[in-house]
Scaffold this active site. Structure first.
Site, PDB file in Angstrom:
ATOM      1  N   HIS A  73       0.810  -1.224   0.000  1.00  0.00           N
ATOM      2  CA  HIS A  73       0.000   0.000   0.000  1.00  0.00           C
ATOM      3  C   HIS A  73       0.841   1.270   0.000  1.00  0.00           C
ATOM      4  CE1 HIS A  73      -3.543  -2.258   0.638  1.00  0.00           C
ATOM      5  NE2 HIS A  73      -3.393  -2.492   1.913  1.00  0.00           N
ATOM      6  N   CYS A  95       3.819  -1.257  -4.037  1.00  0.00           N
ATOM      7  CA  CYS A  95       3.468  -1.765  -5.367  1.00  0.00           C
ATOM      8  C   CYS A  95       3.779  -0.685  -6.405  1.00  0.00           C
ATOM      9  CB  CYS A  95       1.981  -2.120  -5.406  1.00  0.00           C
ATOM     10  SG  CYS A  95       1.436  -2.539  -7.068  1.00  0.00           S
ATOM     11  N   HIS A 123      -8.087   4.376   4.502  1.00  0.00           N
ATOM     12  CA  HIS A 123      -7.278   3.271   3.972  1.00  0.00           C
ATOM     13  C   HIS A 123      -5.812   3.696   3.874  1.00  0.00           C
ATOM     14  CE1 HIS A 123      -5.771   0.187   1.254  1.00  0.00           C
ATOM     15  NE2 HIS A 123      -6.838  -0.531   1.593  1.00  0.00           N
ATOM     16  N   GLU A 125      -3.475   3.015   1.821  1.00  0.00           N
ATOM     17  CA  GLU A 125      -3.006   3.430   0.492  1.00  0.00           C
ATOM     18  C   GLU A 125      -3.372   4.894   0.251  1.00  0.00           C
ATOM     19  OE1 GLU A 125      -4.179   1.075  -3.042  1.00  0.00           O
ATOM     20  OE2 GLU A 125      -4.297   3.022  -4.033  1.00  0.00           O
ATOM     21  N   CYS A 189      -6.135  -0.262 -10.771  1.00  0.00           N
ATOM     22  CA  CYS A 189      -5.196  -1.257 -11.285  1.00  0.00           C
ATOM     23  C   CYS A 189      -5.937  -2.390 -11.991  1.00  0.00           C
ATOM     24  CB  CYS A 189      -4.362  -1.698 -10.089  1.00  0.00           C
ATOM     25  SG  CYS A 189      -4.018  -3.366  -9.961  1.00  0.00           S
TER      26      CYS A 189
HETATM   27  S1  SF4 Z   1      -4.276  -4.387  -6.307  1.00  0.00           S
HETATM   28 FE1  SF4 Z   1      -2.994  -3.579  -7.956  1.00  0.00          FE
HETATM   29  S2  SF4 Z   1      -2.164  -1.681  -7.107  1.00  0.00           S
HETATM   30 FE2  SF4 Z   1      -2.910  -2.852  -5.369  1.00  0.00          FE
HETATM   31  S3  SF4 Z   1      -1.139  -4.040  -4.686  1.00  0.00           S
HETATM   32 FE3  SF4 Z   1      -2.250  -5.321  -6.139  1.00  0.00          FE
HETATM   33  S4  SF4 Z   1      -1.249  -4.978  -8.122  1.00  0.00           S
HETATM   34 FE4  SF4 Z   1      -0.691  -3.301  -6.750  1.00  0.00          FE
END
Ligand code: SF4
Length: 277
Positions: A73, A95, A123, A125, A189
């Site tokens: 995150h 990520c 959250h 992220e 994503c």
């Molecule tokens: S959902 Fe997508 S943005 Fe989130 S950690 Fe997984 S690959 Fe990365």
């Protein structure tokens, strides 16, 4: 009983990558301090804790010179700086797609936009993305958060990576009539979208659907929401021991789908038990 497993399902690229980095750190250095839980999945956290994972809330909780881990995150810029100054080793599991959202936020601020983030303000992220915004910003959970008489100048819009594209489209459609200028980055994503599409396909084929994933996992919650909105009987569990066998009995076909933070060993454990049934 027919058993179908959604495809794709389970660990996304970013979480798989981050957990691999964390396992390498645990093997190489032993005790490793993660800033917040590295994965929204309690059984997996228990497994990693047995290998030496320790959870801390803040960078200041990491002992001087210790090994620190930043989860997929990401973390606010200030926490990166504090960890770099404090820890002996920093393993950055952010990520790459989350990193792109952070960079987009930074660039929008530089270009003079008021940044609008579609997501959950609590959250990690989103808190990480906000940590890269040196200026005005707002977090909205849906288009409904925008008042009918709101007026804005230049808006820069992006999204938490796990939001639904329909929600981003609805937000942009609403904002476009309230802003002088609007610039949009779709930072949702593909891993999330692909898992949402696979659960839509599967919902039409089964009598019941088991969604496997942490109760605090936002992307798992979205899968459950989609399945329920399509009218399929849905069971959300974190591990196979939680299966309600009464729910399963009498169903001709059962589907299994897993959130993006559910490791393979939990999926295999669940499908193994269902196959024996
Ligand atoms: S959902 Fe997508 S943005 Fe989130 S950690 Fe997984 S690959 Fe990365």
């Amino acid at each position: 009983m027919n058993l179908l497993v959604a495809s794709p399902t389970g660990l996304c690229f970013g979480v798989r990558r981050a957990i691999g980095q964390l396992e390498d750190a645990l093997t190489k250095y032993g005790t490793t301090y993660s800033l917040g839980s590295p994965i929204h999945n309690p059984p997996e956290v228990e497994r990693l804790a047995d290998l030496g994972l320790r959870l801390v809330e803040r960078a200041s909780d990491v002992p001087e010179g210790a090994v620190a881990f930043i989860r997929a995150h990401g973390a606010p810029h200030a926490e990166h700086d504090e960890l770099n100054a404090r820890a002996g080793v920093v393993v950055d599991g952010t990520c790459p797609f989350v990193r792109i959202a952070q960079e987009r936020a930074e660039s929008l601020v530089r270009e003079g936009y008021l940044v609008v983030v579609l997501g959950d303000s609590r959250h990690p992220e989103v808190r990480g993305i906000l940590g890269y915004i040196d200026g005005e910003s707002m977090v909205v959970s849906s288009a409904d958060d925008i008042g009918d008489d709101a007026r804005y100048g230049r808006l820069g819009v992006l999204s938490q990576t796990t939001q639904m594209e329909t929600a981003l489209a609805a937000l942009v459609a609403k904002l476009v009539v309230h802003a002088g200028e609007i610039k949009v980055y779709n930072t949702i994503c593909r891993a999330t979208i692909e898992r949402q599409e696979s659960i839509r396909r599967m919902s039409a084929l089964v009598d019941g659907l088991i969604v496997l994933g942490g109760k605090d996992s936002a992307n798992t919650g979205k899968l459950v929401e989609i399945a329920e909105s399509l009218g399929v009987s849905t069971l959300w569990i974190e591990r196979s021991a939680e299966i309600d066998w009464g729910w399963a009995s009498g169903k001709g076909s059962i589907g299994v789908a897993a959130g993006g933070s559910t490791p393979d060993w939990l999926i295999n454990d669940l499908t193994g038990k269902l196959k024996r049934l």
